[in-house]
Write a protein that holds these residues in place. Structure first.
Motif, mmCIF file in Angstrom:
data_model
loop_
_atom_site.group_PDB
_atom_site.id
_atom_site.type_symbol
_atom_site.label_atom_id
_atom_site.label_comp_id
_atom_site.label_asym_id
_atom_site.label_seq_id
_atom_site.Cartn_x
_atom_site.Cartn_y
_atom_site.Cartn_z
ATOM 1 N N GLY A 25 0.810 -1.210 0.000
ATOM 2 C CA GLY A 25 0.000 0.000 0.000
ATOM 3 C C GLY A 25 0.840 1.255 0.000
ATOM 4 N N ILE A 26 1.904 1.263 0.788
ATOM 5 C CA ILE A 26 2.795 2.422 0.807
ATOM 6 C C ILE A 26 3.468 2.581 -0.551
ATOM 7 C CG2 ILE A 26 4.866 3.396 1.859
ATOM 8 C CD1 ILE A 26 2.446 3.456 3.683
ATOM 9 N N GLY A 27 3.901 1.467 -1.134
ATOM 10 C CA GLY A 27 4.512 1.530 -2.450
ATOM 11 C C GLY A 27 3.571 2.060 -3.506
ATOM 12 N N LEU A 28 2.311 1.622 -3.465
ATOM 13 C CA LEU A 28 1.327 2.108 -4.433
ATOM 14 C C LEU A 28 0.979 3.576 -4.194
ATOM 15 C CD1 LEU A 28 -1.098 -0.926 -4.799
ATOM 16 C CD2 LEU A 28 0.331 0.080 -6.596
ATOM 17 N N ALA A 29 0.964 4.005 -2.936
ATOM 18 C CA ALA A 29 0.736 5.424 -2.662
ATOM 19 C C ALA A 29 1.831 6.262 -3.326
ATOM 20 C CB ALA A 29 0.710 5.670 -1.157
ATOM 21 N N PHE A 30 3.068 5.783 -3.228
ATOM 22 C CA PHE A 30 4.183 6.477 -3.876
ATOM 23 C C PHE A 30 4.022 6.470 -5.391
ATOM 24 C CE2 PHE A 30 8.277 6.052 -6.060
ATOM 25 C CZ PHE A 30 8.908 7.222 -5.673
ATOM 26 N N ALA A 31 3.745 5.294 -5.963
ATOM 27 C CA ALA A 31 3.613 5.187 -7.418
ATOM 28 C C ALA A 31 2.429 6.004 -7.920
ATOM 29 C CB ALA A 31 3.446 3.724 -7.812
ATOM 30 N N GLY A 32 1.333 6.006 -7.162
ATOM 31 C CA GLY A 32 0.157 6.781 -7.563
ATOM 32 C C GLY A 32 0.440 8.265 -7.616
ATOM 33 N N GLN A 33 1.149 8.777 -6.600
ATOM 34 C CA GLN A 33 1.503 10.194 -6.616
ATOM 35 C C GLN A 33 2.445 10.515 -7.765
ATOM 36 O OE1 GLN A 33 2.691 12.372 -3.215
ATOM 37 N NE2 GLN A 33 1.243 11.372 -1.821
ATOM 38 N N ALA A 34 3.431 9.643 -7.987
ATOM 39 C CA ALA A 34 4.419 9.905 -9.028
ATOM 40 C C ALA A 34 3.798 9.906 -10.418
ATOM 41 C CB ALA A 34 5.540 8.867 -8.954
ATOM 42 N N LEU A 35 2.827 9.003 -10.642
ATOM 43 C CA LEU A 35 2.286 8.806 -11.988
ATOM 44 C C LEU A 35 0.892 9.399 -12.173
ATOM 45 C CD1 LEU A 35 3.508 5.122 -12.463
ATOM 46 C CD2 LEU A 35 4.563 7.215 -13.334
#
Length: 363
Positions: A85-95
């Motif tokens: 979930g933390i990884g996807l939060a990062f990827a979601g913000q980046a992309l």
């Protein structure tokens, strides 16, 4: 089912964030685990932005965008026990993708708050499924959300080959940081980082041995599925990303062993983490002892902060019947994964895949 809405991610991406991904340090760990050991190398993914699974999250979203499966600005929906979930939060913000995560009520309050602070919408299921436990319950709710959000993309971390491909950068870093490697020890949950590392590393070091570390109560390597206290490793389903044939052996580790190892790491090596970190540290120290002169390395997926109310809390461990003083100091060896049900530290040199009748997880 409990729904908690904690915010919405920004629609516009910030690709500058991708420059923060990876390049984590490598530490030499020589602390007693639980007795003297010659030392092993630990890749400290908790020092990376988004933790270890940010690598996989970015790879899965970029792959989906390249194939046209994820439209610009469309939501991403996934099941998680927290780390992805933390990884996807990062990827979601980046992309530039809002992220909707399905967790369960055993998700720590601190993790709920952290995900909310990153703009994630979090849904929590309030009871485990009769078969498959919390994992199956989360997946059932995820499928409902996919019907309500027709443009949403489900990365399906358990079966998505981009999960595995995302760890190519981690393999490249280990290759650059280590002059040689004999034994790699990996925790196994979705199977992504073990499969993603072993291919590139064996091309560089053909004789590399791979040791898998699972949780008691996990069915990945042929044991019966049981309710599991440890989160972050193990599974109640059979992820297709697990490269069963790549493993030379597997160890199952129980909560007492993982807690004891985490606390020893914190007191003697300063670097520590949660259930997965404790489990792989214990097995890595064992591997360093039984293979004199071998270079042993592992990956610590995250740091200790998420686990202050569990692994490092005496009240929590007492309430769950965990006594680190009873932790096994060596594994019990069994001839076959189905020979004995593992309740503590168990080792098996016969590695088998899931039964042919095992159900696949489909949307």
């Amino acid at each position: 089912m409990t729904t908690v809405v904690l915010g919405t991610a920004r629609a516009a991406g910030n690709r500058d964030l991708l420059g923060l991904l990876g390049r984590t340090p490598l530490a030499r760990v020589t602390v007693d685990l639980p007795g003297p050991q010659p030392g092993f190398w630990a890749k400290l993914e908790g020092f990376g932005v988004g933790g270890m699974k940010a690598r996989a999250a970015v790879a899965m979203l970029l792959g989906a965008r390249d194939r046209g499966e994820l439209r610009p600005g469309a939501p991403v929906v996934e099941s998680t026990s927290g780390t992805l979930g933390i990884g996807l939060a990062f990827a979601g913000q980046a992309l530039g993708h809002p992220v909707v995560l399905v967790g369960d009520i055993e998700l720590e309050p601190s993790m709920r708050q952290l995900l909310g602070s990153y703009g994630v919408r979090l849904e929590l299921v309030d009871r485990p499924a009769a078969e498959g436990g919390w994992q199956a319950a989360r997946l059932a709710r995820l499928r409902e959300l996919l019907t309500l959000l027709p443009d949403a993309y489900w990365p399906d971390q358990y079966n998505n080959p981009d999960n595995t491909a995302g760890y190519a950068s981690l393999a490249a870093e280990l290759t650059a940081q280590l002059g040689h490697l004999d034994v790699l020890v990996c925790s196994v949950g979705t199977g992504g980082h073990s499969a993603g590392l072993v291919g590139p590393l064996r091309r560089h070091w053909p004789g590399l041995r791979l040791i898998g570390v699972d949780a008691t109560g996990s069915t990945i390597f042929g044991q019966p599925a049981r309710p599991r206290l440890m989160r972050g490793l193990g599974s109640s389903i059979h992820p297709r990303n697990v490269a069963h044939g790549a493993f030379d052996e597997v160890h199952w580790v129980g909560p007492a062993e993982a807690v004891d190892a985490c606390r020893r790491l914190a007191r003697g090596a300063f670097v520590s983490g949660g259930w997965s970190t404790g489990a792989v540290a214990l097995v890595s120290a064992w591997a360093a002892r039984v293979h004199p002169g071998a270079v042993v390395a592992t990956v610590f997926p995250d740091g200790p902060h998420r686990y202050l109310g569990s692994v490092f809390d005496d009240g929590f461990t007492t309430a769950h019947g965990i006594d680190p003083a009873t932790a096994a100091v060596r594994p019990v060896e069994i001839p076959h994964p189905r020979a004995v049900e593992a309740t503590g530290w168990v080792r098996c040199r016969s590695v088998t895949g899931p039964p042919a009748t095992a159900p696949e997880q489909q949307p």
